[in-house]
Design a protein around this motif. Sequence first.
Motif, PDB file in Angstrom:
ATOM      1  N   TYR A  10      10.654   4.247   9.312  1.00  0.00           N
ATOM      2  CA  TYR A  10      10.099   5.106  10.361  1.00  0.00           C
ATOM      3  C   TYR A  10      11.222   5.878  11.018  1.00  0.00           C
ATOM      4  O   TYR A  10      12.260   5.316  11.389  1.00  0.00           O
ATOM      5  N   THR A  11      11.057   7.178  11.155  1.00  0.00           N
ATOM      6  CA  THR A  11      11.939   8.006  11.963  1.00  0.00           C
ATOM      7  C   THR A  11      11.034   8.867  12.852  1.00  0.00           C
ATOM      8  O   THR A  11       9.859   9.085  12.532  1.00  0.00           O
ATOM      9  N   PRO A  12      11.542   9.355  13.972  1.00  0.00           N
ATOM     10  CA  PRO A  12      10.708  10.205  14.837  1.00  0.00           C
ATOM     11  C   PRO A  12      10.188  11.439  14.120  1.00  0.00           C
ATOM     12  O   PRO A  12       9.142  11.987  14.495  1.00  0.00           O
ATOM     13  N   GLN A  13      10.904  11.901  13.110  1.00  0.00           N
ATOM     14  CA  GLN A  13      10.498  13.117  12.408  1.00  0.00           C
ATOM     15  C   GLN A  13       9.600  12.840  11.201  1.00  0.00           C
ATOM     16  O   GLN A  13       8.770  13.674  10.820  1.00  0.00           O
ATOM     17  N   LYS A  14       9.767  11.654  10.591  1.00  0.00           N
ATOM     18  CA  LYS A  14       9.067  11.426   9.337  1.00  0.00           C
ATOM     19  C   LYS A  14       8.933   9.932   9.074  1.00  0.00           C
ATOM     20  O   LYS A  14       9.803   9.145   9.456  1.00  0.00           O
ATOM     21  N   VAL A  15       7.858   9.592   8.413  1.00  0.00           N
ATOM     22  CA  VAL A  15       7.639   8.216   7.972  1.00  0.00           C
ATOM     23  C   VAL A  15       7.727   8.191   6.454  1.00  0.00           C
ATOM     24  O   VAL A  15       7.131   9.034   5.772  1.00  0.00           O
ATOM     25  N   TYR A  16       8.470   7.230   5.922  1.00  0.00           N
ATOM     26  CA  TYR A  16       8.615   7.110   4.470  1.00  0.00           C
ATOM     27  C   TYR A  16       7.875   5.879   3.971  1.00  0.00           C
ATOM     28  O   TYR A  16       7.959   4.793   4.568  1.00  0.00           O
ATOM     29  N   ALA A  24       0.847  -1.191   0.000  1.00  0.00           N
ATOM     30  CA  ALA A  24       0.000   0.000   0.000  1.00  0.00           C
ATOM     31  C   ALA A  24       0.885   1.245   0.000  1.00  0.00           C
ATOM     32  O   ALA A  24       1.975   1.243   0.573  1.00  0.00           O
ATOM     33  N   LYS A  25       0.415   2.292  -0.629  1.00  0.00           N
ATOM     34  CA  LYS A  25       1.230   3.501  -0.740  1.00  0.00           C
ATOM     35  C   LYS A  25       1.485   4.174   0.610  1.00  0.00           C
ATOM     36  O   LYS A  25       2.457   4.921   0.751  1.00  0.00           O
ATOM     37  N   ASN A  75       5.502   8.840  -0.531  1.00  0.00           N
ATOM     38  CA  ASN A  75       6.401  10.001  -0.468  1.00  0.00           C
ATOM     39  C   ASN A  75       7.851   9.594  -0.774  1.00  0.00           C
ATOM     40  O   ASN A  75       8.793  10.138  -0.195  1.00  0.00           O
ATOM     41  N   LEU A  76       7.991   8.656  -1.702  1.00  0.00           N
ATOM     42  CA  LEU A  76       9.321   8.165  -2.032  1.00  0.00           C
ATOM     43  C   LEU A  76      10.205   9.257  -2.620  1.00  0.00           C
ATOM     44  O   LEU A  76      11.419   9.273  -2.405  1.00  0.00           O
ATOM     45  N   ARG A  77       9.603  10.191  -3.338  1.00  0.00           N
ATOM     46  CA  ARG A  77      10.400  11.299  -3.875  1.00  0.00           C
ATOM     47  C   ARG A  77      11.021  12.103  -2.736  1.00  0.00           C
ATOM     48  O   ARG A  77      12.201  12.478  -2.806  1.00  0.00           O
ATOM     49  N   GLU A  78      10.279  12.334  -1.667  1.00  0.00           N
ATOM     50  CA  GLU A  78      10.823  13.045  -0.507  1.00  0.00           C
ATOM     51  C   GLU A  78      11.973  12.256   0.123  1.00  0.00           C
ATOM     52  O   GLU A  78      12.956  12.844   0.588  1.00  0.00           O
ATOM     53  N   PHE A  79      11.822  10.942   0.154  1.00  0.00           N
ATOM     54  CA  PHE A  79      12.884  10.090   0.695  1.00  0.00           C
ATOM     55  C   PHE A  79      14.201  10.359  -0.024  1.00  0.00           C
ATOM     56  O   PHE A  79      15.239  10.602   0.615  1.00  0.00           O
ATOM     57  N   PHE A  80      14.181  10.340  -1.336  1.00  0.00           N
ATOM     58  CA  PHE A  80      15.411  10.549  -2.095  1.00  0.00           C
ATOM     59  C   PHE A  80      15.943  11.974  -1.917  1.00  0.00           C
ATOM     60  O   PHE A  80      17.153  12.173  -1.751  1.00  0.00           O
TER      61      PHE A  80
END
Length: 436
Positions: free
Chosen positions: A302-308, A295-296, A312-317
């Motif tokens: 998982y990080t305390p600040q953000k979940v990937y 699922a998208k 949101n794979l573009r944000e990950f990169f």
Amino acid sequence: MDPKPLLWFHFYVCLIGVSSAGFLDRVKQKLGIGNDRGSSNSDNSGTRVSQGALTPVIILPGDGGSQLQAWLERTSVRSNICPMRTNGWTHVWADLDMLIPGLVDCWVDNLKLIYNNITRKTSNPEGVRTQVPGFGDTDSIEYLTGNQLPGSKYLAYIVDMLVDNGYKRNVSVRGAPYDFRKAQNEQEEYFILLKKLVEDTYAANGNHKVTLIGHSLGCLFSLYFLNHQTQEWKDKYINAFIGMGGPWGGAVKPIKVIATGDDLDIAIVSRSKIKDILRTNPSVAALLPSDKFWAKNETLIYTPQKVYNLGNLREFFYDLDFPEGWEFYQDTKNLVYDLIPPGVKTYCLSGTGTATPATYVYKEGGFPKKIPMVISEDGDGTVNRRSLDGCERWKGKQRDEVVTKTFPGAGHRQMTRDKQVLDYIREILFDYQING
């Protein structure tokens, strides 16, 4: 061979004994290490069958499962201990330099790829030429070192089994190695050569149809190849396709390697060094999870600040300051995304019952440099079960039968030497002898 791009990763673990030209030859001689092929070339094996009755086999290895050679003519290097030139072709995968502090930087610099976002192709660094030795032969996929050190043994288990049962190396069992750094979209010449290899092998073996065996990434290469052939051609030349450990819907492991790297369980190997080379390989991005299987909004990191996740794979990169990774993903995500049936009789073999990464959890301040905790699910240790089961989707959607079989406890790389797996492959091939 884990390649993480699946096979690649597992092979590093074995490579304390991997070769560096000259040096390891001397080590091998000193230790009295010989050829680890057992008696497979002898005639005193068990049940054998007539050469003319066999379905010839062509094997496509997984990520990291082909030898690579380089020829250096560099005008500059990153440090004065790095060689600028070589006297001809020399092995770079697998190679001992990856384990030697200082030299590992040279190794990374020679093996990394350079991306052109206009042509959307990769190339070697300036002054570096590479080649995959032994196309059509099995040597360069049986062992990952040129001098066949036991620690680099890979598909020799399968080839030995076939030879013990009447096959002949480089005649009725062939190898189709490739530059595993690149995904299918950059392999035009390879697929032309593969088609010719199928036709030549068919003709050289009494016009018996060829069985393709793929492992790991080799399954995706096989599927891509078959999807681009006519049904008439497949009906004439292909007996069956056997896929082992196929990451049909990708895997979670590569996302951690892109983010953090991996020391591959070798204390002297730097995670960041491995990351520096693997990040430049489009084949890594090609193995990221597919939204047909995940699922998208399903958490991958998982990080305390953000979940990937896939949403949101573009944000990950971009958060990693690695925008090229996003471009790799765009270039490769649709290569076999639709999982079009291969159009030939298909056997999907997979290992189960091994904890396989599903989510990586980073503590406060740990992303991306620290080692994350792992939440696991079922799989073969590298590929998630849901992805391994992907070829179930072909049942009832093609004329030819699709057979799936699981092997509890068989790990991703270990299945290439698992006795039950090898026995099952033999049964498949001998069925052709009886009914073909």
